[in-house]
Design a protein around this motif. Structure first.
Motif, PDB file in Angstrom:
ATOM      1  N   PHE A  57       0.766  -1.212   0.022  1.00  0.00           N
ATOM      2  CA  PHE A  57      -0.165  -0.178   0.120  1.00  0.00           C
ATOM      3  C   PHE A  57       0.925   1.254   0.004  1.00  0.00           C
ATOM      4  O   PHE A  57       0.715   2.242  -0.587  1.00  0.00           O
ATOM      5  N   LEU A  61       1.416   4.532  -2.815  1.00  0.00           N
ATOM      6  CA  LEU A  61       1.072   6.257  -2.549  1.00  0.00           C
ATOM      7  C   LEU A  61       1.811   7.308  -3.409  1.00  0.00           C
ATOM      8  O   LEU A  61       2.900   6.676  -4.115  1.00  0.00           O
ATOM      9  N   PHE A  62       1.465   8.501  -3.410  1.00  0.00           N
ATOM     10  CA  PHE A  62       2.136   9.519  -4.193  1.00  0.00           C
ATOM     11  C   PHE A  62       2.563   8.862  -5.583  1.00  0.00           C
ATOM     12  O   PHE A  62       3.391   9.331  -6.117  1.00  0.00           O
TER      13      PHE A  62
ATOM     14  N   MET B   1      -5.740   0.348   8.931  1.00  0.00           N
ATOM     15  CA  MET B   1      -5.788   1.648   8.215  1.00  0.00           C
ATOM     16  C   MET B   1      -7.278   1.614   7.873  1.00  0.00           C
ATOM     17  O   MET B   1      -7.558   0.676   7.087  1.00  0.00           O
ATOM     18  N   ARG B   6      -7.197   5.906   3.942  1.00  0.00           N
ATOM     19  CA  ARG B   6      -6.479   5.316   2.614  1.00  0.00           C
ATOM     20  C   ARG B   6      -6.844   6.186   1.688  1.00  0.00           C
ATOM     21  O   ARG B   6      -5.966   6.691   0.574  1.00  0.00           O
ATOM     22  N   LEU B   9      -5.245   9.624   1.986  1.00  0.00           N
ATOM     23  CA  LEU B   9      -3.763   9.694   1.700  1.00  0.00           C
ATOM     24  C   LEU B   9      -3.566   9.486   0.026  1.00  0.00           C
ATOM     25  O   LEU B   9      -2.692  10.202  -0.418  1.00  0.00           O
ATOM     26  N   PHE B  10      -4.547   9.037  -0.541  1.00  0.00           N
ATOM     27  CA  PHE B  10      -4.363   8.658  -2.068  1.00  0.00           C
ATOM     28  C   PHE B  10      -4.554  10.107  -2.683  1.00  0.00           C
ATOM     29  O   PHE B  10      -3.694  10.306  -3.585  1.00  0.00           O
ATOM     30  N   SER B  13      -1.521  12.282  -2.308  1.00  0.00           N
ATOM     31  CA  SER B  13      -0.444  11.729  -2.845  1.00  0.00           C
ATOM     32  C   SER B  13      -0.670  12.194  -4.545  1.00  0.00           C
ATOM     33  O   SER B  13       0.496  12.549  -5.032  1.00  0.00           O
ATOM     34  N   VAL B  14      -1.821  12.037  -5.046  1.00  0.00           N
ATOM     35  CA  VAL B  14      -2.117  12.337  -6.443  1.00  0.00           C
ATOM     36  C   VAL B  14      -1.512  14.042  -6.690  1.00  0.00           C
ATOM     37  O   VAL B  14      -1.116  14.152  -7.549  1.00  0.00           O
ATOM     38  N   PHE B  16       0.000  15.731  -4.771  1.00  0.00           N
ATOM     39  CA  PHE B  16       1.561  16.001  -4.601  1.00  0.00           C
ATOM     40  C   PHE B  16       2.359  15.748  -5.588  1.00  0.00           C
ATOM     41  O   PHE B  16       3.303  16.411  -5.999  1.00  0.00           O
ATOM     42  N   TYR B  17       1.810  14.815  -6.442  1.00  0.00           N
ATOM     43  CA  TYR B  17       2.592  14.250  -7.421  1.00  0.00           C
ATOM     44  C   TYR B  17       2.335  14.671  -8.707  1.00  0.00           C
ATOM     45  O   TYR B  17       3.366  14.364  -9.745  1.00  0.00           O
ATOM     46  N   GLN B  78       3.660  -6.899  -8.036  1.00  0.00           N
ATOM     47  CA  GLN B  78       3.523  -5.203  -8.001  1.00  0.00           C
ATOM     48  C   GLN B  78       4.223  -4.703  -9.103  1.00  0.00           C
ATOM     49  O   GLN B  78       5.276  -5.252  -9.576  1.00  0.00           O
TER      50      GLN B  78
END
Lengths: 270, 110, 454
Positions: A57, A61-62, B1, B6, B9-10, B13-14, B16-17, B78
């Motif tokens: 997970f 992220l990010f 969590m 979650r 956070l997601f 993160s998006v 931010f990125y 992954q």
């Protein structure tokens, strides 16, 4: 498999255990009780498993750079904690008072963070490969050898630090903590570069002199974050870390020295 | 969590990125039976690239390179992103730290 | 470094582990290199053999293989003329000699060999993971014992260090078990050279201490003894003086009181010296605590009457082994103290209780009592609560309880103080062992406790 296990376990153990042995020896010398240690280790084990099992997970992220961001965040956090610890240790040296709950909590948190960061990789590695039928003997003997070498180095290092006088241990300990903490910033830099949040580059290549794979290279990596091919951003971060921490520590030291001198002068005047 | 946490956070993160996503050449490398495929990746020199590492094994692997200063754990099944470069022309070996004997490869920048 | 033993164990075991493991790793690495060389030599021999096989056609049936080793054979024209079943169709390796390649989903160690005699090129490949696993399984046999044996090494080191530190432990045990008044030399038996200076200096210190104790004891006893004669003389002179100056002379009256006090002090000092457990030639006999208490109360009855105090004796039985004279002194001192420090009209009780394995004597009053912080000190010689300005205004020399303690100790009894009934007044409790054997055991115990307290 054996050598792989040794290297993986040793790398991670060395880093966390070196930090623990420096902190433990300083606490011993300064007469700070060390019950925090077991809580830190316990938290570290739980943190390792937690971080390791949530890595999938975290990685997502990010936009796929969560692993780097969390890692860098942890490293920077540990750096700040170590800065605080150094200052507190110097205060404690000049003025022995009861150890505050904050100091104890920060010590626990440092151990917890450092161990979780290092331990999660060991957890991932061991839990993934221990099921392979032909691998378990070499996996476990490798892990024990890696653990043994790491812990032995740190135990001997701990007793070595204890053999100095209090002031020497304090000075040496603060210097070591400065180097270790700056090494953490350097690694945080590496992670941020990998995540494309800092520019990449290569200042020099010293892998011919001391490769990162060798045992001495691993030791130096654990102690001072040695990199054979550092990027400019990493060097800047490292120097910033050293200068910042040294400045804070020295300011604190001079502050107490001045107070001591003025107290003496006042004593004479009376 | 919790799921909500979650999600937050997601979203963060998006946001931010976002800026970093745009316009970089992308490359793919797969891990199959502890082998990198392809084991040689040719990339343009002096360009920042995005390397997607997809692990098709069930076991995790750590993409590691001393020359590139990169290390990243890629769990089984992954797909992970690693930024590389800009690199001067040359050869940059990388390996899987969990299976260094078989998982070997190199990046050639030209 | 809290514990020498732990420090030695951890550091020795760490050093051992570090050296052993690094040596094992080194052995592992060089063995692996050696094994790889052996495998390579095998490949080379096979390549040589295969490339020399005379081939009649350019289209040979594929040779069987076990999927762990494959080969390709090219003729002088570079055409693939023979291969094993699982070999790929393309060139496995690009370069002459050994190399590593990926195909068929594995990583292979490949040898490309050119036979100059017939112009054949052979490419023979062996699966890396298999040969690596095979080599490792052999080498592991020698590595595993190094790891497994470590707990044994730890246990042995622990025992050896324990043996090495044994004389230190014996010395510590002797010193810990030493009673405060036991100043005899320490004997550890065969001590190592490193410990001899410590033992010698401890013994010489003990000797000097014993000498100075003896000097002090004799000095006070001698001084008290020497003072008796002049005090008696002064008393006679005082008597004569009062005859001369009249019985009511104020100065002479107070002088007489002071001389009486001095005489009492000297007697008490002598008593204190005589009742020291080491010196006292006790004659133990079966005595009844209750009967003795009755005698002493009768003797001292005047004191209680003069202060309008009520004295009660509770309980009857309670036979102990003891020295009649000494127990008499003990009772006397406790009762005198109680009477002295209890107000007019107060109550004093002497209780004798038979408990399971001891007889208990309690002297309890309803006077002012003493505070907790001075409880320990009242047994000290010449110590008086509040000094000479004691609120009761009575005089004393501060030796009574010290003597009582000596006597209690002589009988292996335990003397303690607590608040009296309803938290007021003072209760002094003396626990006597019931029989002589119990007395002996508890006496040595009491000596030890006495030592700890000091």
């Amino acid at each position: 498999m054996l050598l792989t296990s040794v290297i993986i376990v040793l790398r991670e153990v060395l880093e966390a255990a070196l930090l623990v042995s420096i902190l433990m020896s300083l606490c011993f010398k300064l007469g700070i009780e060390r019950s925090w240690f077991k809580w830190g280790v316990l938290g570290g084990v739980v943190g390792s498993i937690g971080l390791g099992s949530q890595l999938g997970f975290i990685s997502s992220l990010f936009g796929g750079i969560g692993q780097e961001v969390v890692d860098a965040g942890l490293q920077i956090f540990i750096y700040i904690c170590l800065l605080y610890i150094c200052v507190e240790f110097i205060n404690h040296y000049y003025q022995r008072h009861a150890v505050s709950g904050t100091l104890r909590a920060v010590l626990v948190i440092i151990i917890l963070c450092a161990m979780s960061r290092e331990g999660s990789e060991i957890y991932i590695y061991l839990s993934a490969f221990q099921s392979l039928p032909h691998a378990s003997v070499s996996l476990y003997s490798g892990s024990i050898i890696g653990l043994g070498i790491g812990l032995s180095c740190c135990a001997l290092f701990y007793y070595c630090l204890l053999s100095f006088s209090l002031l020497r241990t304090l000075i040496l300990g603060c210097m070591l903590l400065t180097v270790v903490a700056s090494g953490m910033l350097l690694q945080a830099g590496k992670m941020l570069i990998q995540a494309d949040l800092l520019p990449d580059g290569q200042l020099w290549d010293s892998s011919a002199v001391l490769s990162e794979e060798s045992l001495s290279g691993q030791l130096l990596y654990a102690l001072a974050g040695y990199e054979a091919t550092p990027a400019p951003a990493q060097l800047v971060l490292y120097l910033f870390g050293v200068v910042c921490m040294a400045a804070v520590v020295l300011t604190r030291y001079w502050h107490w020295q001045r107070r001591k001198v003025s107290a003496k002068v006042a004593g004479y005047e009376e | 969590m919790t799921a909500a946490f979650r999600l937050v956070l997601f979203a963060v993160s998006v946001l931010f990125y976002m800026p970093a996503i745009a316009g970089k050449p992308e490359f793919e490398v797969a891990i199959r039976q502890h082998l990198f495929e392809p084991s040689v990746i040719v990339i343009p020199a002096n360009t920042k690239i995005k390397l997607w590492v997809s692990n098709e094994d069930t076991t995790p692997e750590e993409f590691e390179s001393y020359e590139l200063n990169r290390e990243k754990v890629v769990l089984g099944g992954q797909r992970s992103l690693i930024f590389i470069g800009p690199l001067p022309a040359g050869e940059y070996p990388f390996f899987g730290e969990f299976n260094p004997k078989s998982a070997q490869g190199k990046i050639i920048a030209e | 470094m809290n514990s020498l033993r732990r420090f030695l164990l951890v550091s020795v075991l760490s050093a051992l582990m570090l050296v052993n493991f690094i040596a094992a790793l080194h052995g592992y690495r060089s063995s692996m290199v050696e094994a790889e060389n052996l495998f390579d030599q095998k490949l080379q021999a096979m390549a040589l053999q295969l490339s020399s096989v005379p081939l009649r056609t350019t289209n040979n049936a594929p040779a069987p293989d076990d999927e762990s080793m494959v080969f390709q054979l090219f003729n002088a024209d570079g055409k693939l003329v023979w291969h094993s079943v699982h070999a790929p169709d393309q060139y496995i390796a690009a370069n002459e000699g050994f190399s590593e390649n990926n195909f068929n989903g594995y990583r292979w160690r490949t040898l490309s060999y050119f036979n100059f005699v017939n112009g054949h090129r052979i490419m023979i490949a062996e699966r890396l993971d298999l040969r690596y696993r095979l080599a490792e399984s052999v080498i592991l046999e020698s590595i595993v014992p190094v790891v497994v044996v470590l707990p044994v090494a730890g246990l042995l080191i622990w025992l050896i260090i324990g043996q090495g530190l044994k004389s230190l432990a014996i010395l510590a045990k002797i010193l810990r078990g030493k009673a405060a008044d036991d100043l005899s030399a320490v004997d550890v038996g065969q001590a190592p050279n490193e410990l001899m200076p410590v033992i010698e200096s401890v013994n010489s210190m003990l000797r000097r201490l014993a000498e100075s104790f003896e000097r002090e004891r004799r000095f006070s006893a001698d001084a008290a003894h020497e003072l008796r004669t002049p005090i008696s003389a002064i008393k006679i002179h005082l008597h004569n003086l009062r005859d001369e100056y009249g019985q009511d002379n104020e100065s002479l009256l107070s002088l007489e009181r002071d001389v009486d006090r001095l005489a009492h002090l000297v007697e008490q000092m002598l008593l204190l010296h005589r009742t020291t457990p080491d010196h006292y030639p006790a004659k133990f006999e079966r005595i009844s605590l209750a009967a003795l208490a009755r005698e002493v109360i009768a003797e001292r009855y005047g004191d209680f009457v003069s202060k309008d105090q009520i004295i009660e004796l509770l309980g009857s039985d309670g036979d102990i082994d003891g020295d009649r004279f000494a127990i008499g002194i003990l009772l006397q001192n406790l009762l005198t103290n109680a009477s002295k420090y209890t107000q007019h009209g107060g109550t004093i009780q002497v209780k004798i209780e038979a408990l399971e394995n001891r007889n208990r004597l309690v002297v309890v009053d309803n006077g002012p009592g003493i505070s907790a912080d001075v409880k320990e000190r009242v047994f000290e010689r010449f110590y008086r609560v509040g000094g000479d300005r004691h609120s009761s205004g009575v005089s004393g020399c501060g030796l009574g309880l010290s003597i009582a303690e000596h006597i209690a100790e002589l009988h292996g009894a335990n003397i303690s103080m607590a608040a009296g009934d309803n938290d007021c007044g003072l209760a002094v409790t003396v626990d006597f062992p019931k029989t002589r054997t119990a007395l002996k055991a508890s006496r040595s115990l009491a000596m030890e406790k006495y030592g700890e307290k000091k």
